[in-house]
Design an enzyme around this catalytic site. Structure first.
Site, PDB file in Angstrom:
ATOM      1  N   LYS A  56       0.836  -1.208   0.000  1.00  0.00           N
ATOM      2  CA  LYS A  56       0.000   0.000   0.000  1.00  0.00           C
ATOM      3  C   LYS A  56       0.875   1.265   0.000  1.00  0.00           C
ATOM      4  O   LYS A  56       2.080   1.194   0.179  1.00  0.00           O
ATOM      5  CB  LYS A  56      -0.940  -0.028   1.215  1.00  0.00           C
ATOM      6  CG  LYS A  56      -1.887  -1.222   1.211  1.00  0.00           C
ATOM      7  CD  LYS A  56      -2.762  -1.247  -0.022  1.00  0.00           C
ATOM      8  CE  LYS A  56      -3.870  -2.268   0.024  1.00  0.00           C
ATOM      9  NZ  LYS A  56      -3.487  -3.633  -0.330  1.00  0.00           N
TER      10      LYS A  56
HETATM   11  C1  LIG Z   1      -9.549  -3.138  -1.734  1.00  0.00           C
HETATM   12  C2  LIG Z   1      -9.000  -3.796  -0.505  1.00  0.00           C
HETATM   13  N1  LIG Z   1      -9.773  -3.883   0.580  1.00  0.00           N
HETATM   14  C3  LIG Z   1      -9.325  -4.442   1.713  1.00  0.00           C
HETATM   15  C4  LIG Z   1      -8.059  -4.974   1.801  1.00  0.00           C
HETATM   16  C5  LIG Z   1      -7.619  -5.647   3.052  1.00  0.00           C
HETATM   17  O1  LIG Z   1      -6.510  -5.062   3.600  1.00  0.00           O
HETATM   18  P1  LIG Z   1      -5.680  -5.799   4.740  1.00  0.00           P
HETATM   19  O2  LIG Z   1      -4.770  -6.766   4.063  1.00  0.00           O
HETATM   20  O3  LIG Z   1      -4.960  -4.675   5.425  1.00  0.00           O
HETATM   21  O4  LIG Z   1      -6.659  -6.466   5.634  1.00  0.00           O
HETATM   22  C6  LIG Z   1      -7.214  -4.896   0.708  1.00  0.00           C
HETATM   23  C7  LIG Z   1      -5.858  -5.455   0.779  1.00  0.00           C
HETATM   24  O5  LIG Z   1      -5.129  -5.660  -0.088  1.00  0.00           O
HETATM   25  C8  LIG Z   1      -7.688  -4.298  -0.491  1.00  0.00           C
HETATM   26  O6  LIG Z   1      -6.928  -4.233  -1.581  1.00  0.00           O
END
Ligand SMILES: Cc1ncc(COP(=O)(O)O)c(C=O)c1O
Length: 388
Positions: free
Chosen positions: A191
């Site tokens: 990210k």
């Molecule tokens: C669009 C989206 N939503 C939610 C998430 C979930 O993030 P996390 O891995 O921090 O739980 C991601 C992770 O890549 C994502 O790309």
């Protein structure tokens, strides 16, 4: 073969490399020397800085964006039998969080141009059980929030924004995540800033902030600081069972350090995104992504479309680039295609754009510290592959 070897073998340009500076390492080492390793001052500083950066009242650090989404849904009372409209094209976490809350994810189609949730499709998916619209600011590009707001008002629905890709994305000069009940961010290594694993809920609602703060820490009604500053530290209550979704001090220190250079990070991403667009525009059968208008894009992913009607398919470009030593990916396989979500499939005939784009899209390497010679190598390889 070791996993590391499998990733790096013959690779000239990786899909992503993290950008951890000397200052980041120093911040982490300093946090390690603290007596409080979780629920301490670094978390609170990170939350304060993130709230300021996004122009929101409350920012609450959590273990990742999935837990951020889960807690946000729970905070507004979403549970069994409720329907939540999500885009069909997103990472599985968006729908997993809905399932975790006990509700039903309903898949909406996307717009071809922006890859964001389709406004028309949202309208078609609303039923008497719908409680929430959960848009994703896909690849860092803001959704058409004013239209989504209008639909939510007309139908008395909540909005929870998935801002996992959108650190720094604005809509009408306001940071995304401020338009609905809550906005949920991810600090996963790929990210725009990372805490390795980590996430944040932003909200302007005192009640939502209070719920998230308590529920992220098992449901304890008092924070660590409150428990140890006066009285008996064991005297707290649990009004409602919670979770261990905490963000520790080490991760918070890293996030704080990274957040200090978010403007630079996003500017570098933007320049690389625009350079790809400049050099790849006009190549036959290639469609380049829409650029930024008024900071409405954090340039999280660079996604090309390879028109499927010609003999040069996306899969061919993917395998040939791999032979050239360029690692690429696809964001994402549509949710309705996963076995785990098959029981939630209502009508998938109308998910035309997500189905079509799944065959056409390819994400190119994009990171702030990417060398120009590497980007040129990716572009030159694509030009060569497409002309032969
Ligand atoms: C669009 C989206 N939503 C939610 C998430 C979930 O993030 P996390 O891995 O921090 O739980 C991601 C992770 O890549 C994502 O790309």
């Amino acid at each position: 073969m070791k996993i590391h070897d499998a990733f790096s073998r013959n690779i000239k340009v990786p899909f992503f490399t993290p950008w951890i500076t000397k200052e980041d390492k120093k911040a982490v080492m300093n946090a390690l020397h603290s007596t409080l390793l979780t629920d301490g001052p670094k978390l609170h500083q990170f939350e304060k800085s993130f709230a300021k950066f996004t122009g929101t009242k409350y920012a609450i650090g959590v273990s990742n964006a999935t837990s951020a989404l889960h807690l946000s849904l729970k905070a507004i009372g979403i549970g069994k039998g409720d329907e939540v409209i999500v885009p069909d094209m997103t990472f599985v976490a968006t729908a997993n969080a809905v399932v975790l809350s006990g509700a039903i994810p309903v898949f909406a189609d996307i717009e071809k141009k922006t890859m964001n949730i389709s406004i028309d499709s949202i309208k078609k998916k609303i039923s008497s059980k719908t409680k929430v619209i959960l848009p994703v600011h896909f690849a860092g590009k803001s959704c058409d929030i004013s239209k989504i707001n209008k639909i939510s008002k007309e139908n008395d629905l909540n909005i929870i924004e998935d801002c996992a890709h959108a650190i720094g994305t604005q809509y009408n000069k306001k940071h995304v995540g401020n338009f609905g009940s809550a906005g949920c961010f991810s600090f996963y290594p790929t990210k725009n800033i990372t805490t390795i694993e980590g996430g944040m809920v932003i909200t302007n609602s005192k009640n939502i902030a209070k719920y998230v703060m308590i529920a992220r820490n098992h449901g304890l009604t008092k924070t660590l600081a409150q428990r140890y500053s006066h009285g008996k530290p064991w005297e707290y209550n649990i009004d409602e069972s919670g979770y261990n979704y905490r963000l520790d001090e080490i991760r918070s220190a890293l996030g704080l350090s990274q957040l200090k250079r978010i403007k630079k990070i996003n500017e570098l991403r933007k320049r690389k995104f625009e350079y790809y667009n400049k050099r790849l525009k006009g190549i036959i059968h290639i469609i380049t992504p829409t650029p930024s208008l008024n900071n409405d894009h954090s340039h999280h992913l660079y996604i090309l479309r390879v028109e499927n009607k010609n003999k040069k398919s996306r899969d061919e470009l993917f395998s040939k680039l791999l032979k050239y030593g360029v690692r690429t990916s696809v964001h994402y396989k549509p949710l309705h295609m996963f076995t785990a979500f098959s029981k939630f499939k209502k009508n998938t005939n109308d998910l035309k754009n997500s189905k079509q784009l799944y065959d056409e899209i390819i994400s190119l390497p994009l990171y702030p510290n990417m060398l120009k010679k590497h980007q040129d190598y990716v572009i030159d390889s694509i030009i060569e592959i497409m002309k032969n």
